[in-house]
Design a protein around this motif. Structure first.
Motif, PDB file in Angstrom:
ATOM      1  N   VAL A  32       1.528  -6.300  36.614  1.00 32.58           N
ATOM      2  CA  VAL A  32       1.855  -5.402  35.513  1.00 32.58           C
ATOM      3  C   VAL A  32       2.864  -6.070  34.574  1.00 32.58           C
ATOM      4  CG1 VAL A  32       2.821  -3.164  34.882  1.00 32.58           C
ATOM      5  CG2 VAL A  32       1.380  -3.374  36.918  1.00 32.58           C
ATOM      6  N   LYS A  33       3.852  -6.725  35.137  1.00 35.34           N
ATOM      7  CA  LYS A  33       4.876  -7.377  34.315  1.00 35.34           C
ATOM      8  C   LYS A  33       4.264  -8.453  33.431  1.00 35.34           C
ATOM      9  CE  LYS A  33       9.216  -9.972  34.548  1.00 35.34           C
ATOM     10  NZ  LYS A  33      10.278 -10.536  35.432  1.00 35.34           N
ATOM     11  N   HIS A  36       2.067  -6.824  30.723  1.00 32.62           N
ATOM     12  CA  HIS A  36       2.937  -6.146  29.758  1.00 32.62           C
ATOM     13  C   HIS A  36       3.526  -7.136  28.759  1.00 32.62           C
ATOM     14  CE1 HIS A  36       6.114  -3.003  28.781  1.00 32.62           C
ATOM     15  NE2 HIS A  36       6.672  -4.101  28.287  1.00 32.62           N
ATOM     16  N   LEU A  37       4.126  -8.209  29.254  1.00 24.90           N
ATOM     17  CA  LEU A  37       4.779  -9.188  28.383  1.00 24.90           C
ATOM     18  C   LEU A  37       3.772  -9.973  27.553  1.00 24.90           C
ATOM     19  CD1 LEU A  37       7.600 -10.426  30.789  1.00 24.90           C
ATOM     20  CD2 LEU A  37       7.799  -8.843  28.845  1.00 24.90           C
ATOM     21  N   THR A  38       2.553 -10.109  28.067  1.00 23.46           N
ATOM     22  CA  THR A  38       1.490 -10.762  27.296  1.00 23.46           C
ATOM     23  C   THR A  38       1.219  -9.979  26.014  1.00 23.46           C
ATOM     24  OG1 THR A  38       0.417 -11.803  29.211  1.00 23.46           O
ATOM     25  CG2 THR A  38      -0.965 -11.366  27.285  1.00 23.46           C
ATOM     26  N   VAL A  39       1.158  -8.643  26.129  1.00 20.48           N
ATOM     27  CA  VAL A  39       0.909  -7.808  24.956  1.00 20.48           C
ATOM     28  C   VAL A  39       2.125  -7.797  24.031  1.00 20.48           C
ATOM     29  CG1 VAL A  39       0.435  -5.456  24.158  1.00 20.48           C
ATOM     30  CG2 VAL A  39      -0.782  -6.374  26.139  1.00 20.48           C
ATOM     31  N   ARG A  40       3.311  -7.694  24.595  1.00 16.45           N
ATOM     32  CA  ARG A  40       4.516  -7.655  23.771  1.00 16.45           C
ATOM     33  C   ARG A  40       4.694  -8.937  22.953  1.00 16.45           C
ATOM     34  NH1 ARG A  40       5.087  -3.042  23.152  1.00 16.45           N
ATOM     35  NH2 ARG A  40       6.376  -1.603  24.369  1.00 16.45           N
ATOM     36  N   ALA A 227      -0.181  -1.549  32.722  1.00 22.50           N
ATOM     37  CA  ALA A 227       0.639  -2.130  31.654  1.00 22.50           C
ATOM     38  C   ALA A 227       0.576  -1.267  30.401  1.00 22.50           C
ATOM     39  CB  ALA A 227       0.187  -3.552  31.338  1.00 22.50           C
ATOM     40  N   ARG A 228      -0.544  -0.621  30.165  1.00 21.93           N
ATOM     41  CA  ARG A 228      -0.637   0.293  29.018  1.00 21.93           C
ATOM     42  C   ARG A 228       0.392   1.407  29.165  1.00 21.93           C
ATOM     43  NH1 ARG A 228      -4.470   4.668  27.104  1.00 21.93           N
ATOM     44  NH2 ARG A 228      -4.808   4.314  24.899  1.00 21.93           N
ATOM     45  N   SER A 317      11.424  -1.387  33.074  1.00 24.85           N
ATOM     46  CA  SER A 317      10.994  -1.979  31.817  1.00 24.85           C
ATOM     47  C   SER A 317      10.903  -3.492  31.930  1.00 24.85           C
ATOM     48  CB  SER A 317      11.982  -1.615  30.698  1.00 24.85           C
ATOM     49  OG  SER A 317      11.791  -2.441  29.571  1.00 24.85           O
ATOM     50  N   PRO A 318       9.701  -4.077  31.762  1.00 24.01           N
ATOM     51  CA  PRO A 318       9.573  -5.540  31.796  1.00 24.01           C
ATOM     52  C   PRO A 318      10.333  -6.226  30.663  1.00 24.01           C
ATOM     53  CG  PRO A 318       7.443  -4.515  32.187  1.00 24.01           C
ATOM     54  CD  PRO A 318       8.373  -3.433  31.714  1.00 24.01           C
ATOM     55  N   SER A 319      10.503  -5.532  29.536  1.00 28.66           N
ATOM     56  CA  SER A 319      11.200  -6.125  28.400  1.00 28.66           C
ATOM     57  C   SER A 319      12.708  -6.100  28.579  1.00 28.66           C
ATOM     58  CB  SER A 319      10.832  -5.382  27.110  1.00 28.66           C
ATOM     59  OG  SER A 319       9.439  -5.436  26.867  1.00 28.66           O
TER      60      SER A 319
END
Length: 360
Positions: A32-33, A36-40, A227-228, A317-319
């Motif tokens: 998931v992390k 997530h960061l791939t999209v961010r 991740a969404r 939060s991964p960010s």
């Protein structure tokens, strides 16, 4: 359980599959992390073909939508989109949705998968007074969300239409990946920019493969629903079934900005009172002051350890690499920087109310 047209592709990619909204959907492919960061930071593609699509047209289409939707439909220009919810008669929310104005008297409504049947019944019942033309094409249309800061640049090779000319919350119908009548919209639920594409289900594999191929130089990755969810929590977006439901006040949920009771929609008197007089509860965003992860359903307490609310969504939060969450509290505890406690495994872990979105 239903399956999207791309189910076998997800299985072939070793995706972890889960049931969601009546469908078997990919929840994650790697971690998931990472997703997530791939999209961010870059580019990812979601299969969200489980969503529902209704088409409303005819001379009375706008009158029907003005009555059943919360926002002012007359403000949507052709080629634009608008966030909405369906108010019910008891002060709650039937569903939240996006309304796209395709033509002067033709609209597309995109609703949540778990509410397709309920929403369709609601529209059908209310349409008896308007006689608009209504069509449910949920089983005919597939939907991909291509999200991230590299989305527009990466997907430009698949269409002659200049994607960077589309403002936020706009849409056009064009040829995409060699397929006709594809609706390309600058909408999405991640807060990272990008496009959503609606197309005939029979073209699903062709378009998926084209998107992956076009995105290879940009290191595109398939992204799952887990991740969404973390992406939308970081943005403070409501999720039906968590922050909003049949019994939650749209004003308490922070949706007053899309509530236009002056146009006499369903339950407009009550919505007007909620806006003018306020509500006893309010949806807040909070960040943990210690190492802990809040989860949906956890109780929220004040300094005196009295219960003042409940968490509706929470994650690490991964960010930010911190625990964050959304939840309802008594209004007096909703001010920014107010210290609150989250009961996690019988222990009070402290947090503070902050302004959402959690990141920009």
């Amino acid at each position: 359980m239903k399956k999207t047209a791309l189910y076998n592709i997800h299985v072939g990619l070793n995706a972890k599959i889960t049931s969601f909204g009546g469908y078997l959907m990919p929840v994650q492919y790697s971690s998931v992390k990472k997703e997530h960061l791939t999209v961010r930071n870059n580019l990812g593609v979601f299969d969200v073909s489980h969503m529902g699509e209704f088409f409303i047209s005819g001379d009375n289409a706008i009158n029907l939508l003005q009555y059943i939707c919360s926002n002012d439909i007359s403000k949507i220009k052709i080629g634009k989109a608008q966030y909405n919810y369906f108010p019910n008669h008891k002060g709650g929310i039937i569903d939240d949705l996006i309304v796209y104005r395709l033509e002067e008297n033709k609209f597309m409504l995109v609703v949540n998968a778990s509410n397709i049947e309920k929403d369709w019944d609601w529209i059908t019942i209310n349409n008896k007074n308007f006689n608009a033309e209504i069509v449910d094409r949920s089983n005919e249309i597939s939907l991909l969300a291509i999200q991230g800061p590299k989305s527009i640049e990466a997907m430009q090779s698949l269409t002659k239409f200049k994607l960077d000319s589309l403002p936020y919350y706009s849409q056009t119908t064009t040829i995409f990946a060699g397929c006709k009548n594809v609706i390309v919209a600058t909408t999405g639920y991640t807060g990272s920019g990008g496009i959503e594409i609606y197309f005939n289900q029979k073209d699903s594999e062709k378009i998926w493969n084209s998107v992956i191929e076009a995105g290879k130089p940009f290191k595109i990755e398939p992204i799952g629903l887990a991740a969404r969810d973390t992406l939308r929590i970081e943005m403070g977006y409501c999720l039906y079934g968590n922050e909003i439901n049949e019994n939650t006040s749209p004003v308490a949920a922070g949706l007053g900005w899309i509530s236009k009771p002056e146009k006499k929609c369903v339950n407009h008197e009550d919505i007007f009172l909620q806006i003018s007089e306020g509500t006893n509860k309010k949806l807040i965003g909070f960040i943990m002051d210690e190492k802990a992860i809040p989860r949906s359903g956890y109780q929220i307490v004040n300094k005196e350890k009295n219960i003042i609310g409940k968490v509706t969504s929470g994650t690490q939060s991964p960010s930010l690499v911190k625990g964050i969450g959304l939840g309802y509290v008594e209004k007096s505890y909703s001010n920014l920087n107010t210290q609150i406690g989250i009961i996690i495994r019988n222990k009070i872990c402290y947090a503070r109310v902050i302004k959402i979105p959690f990141i920009k």
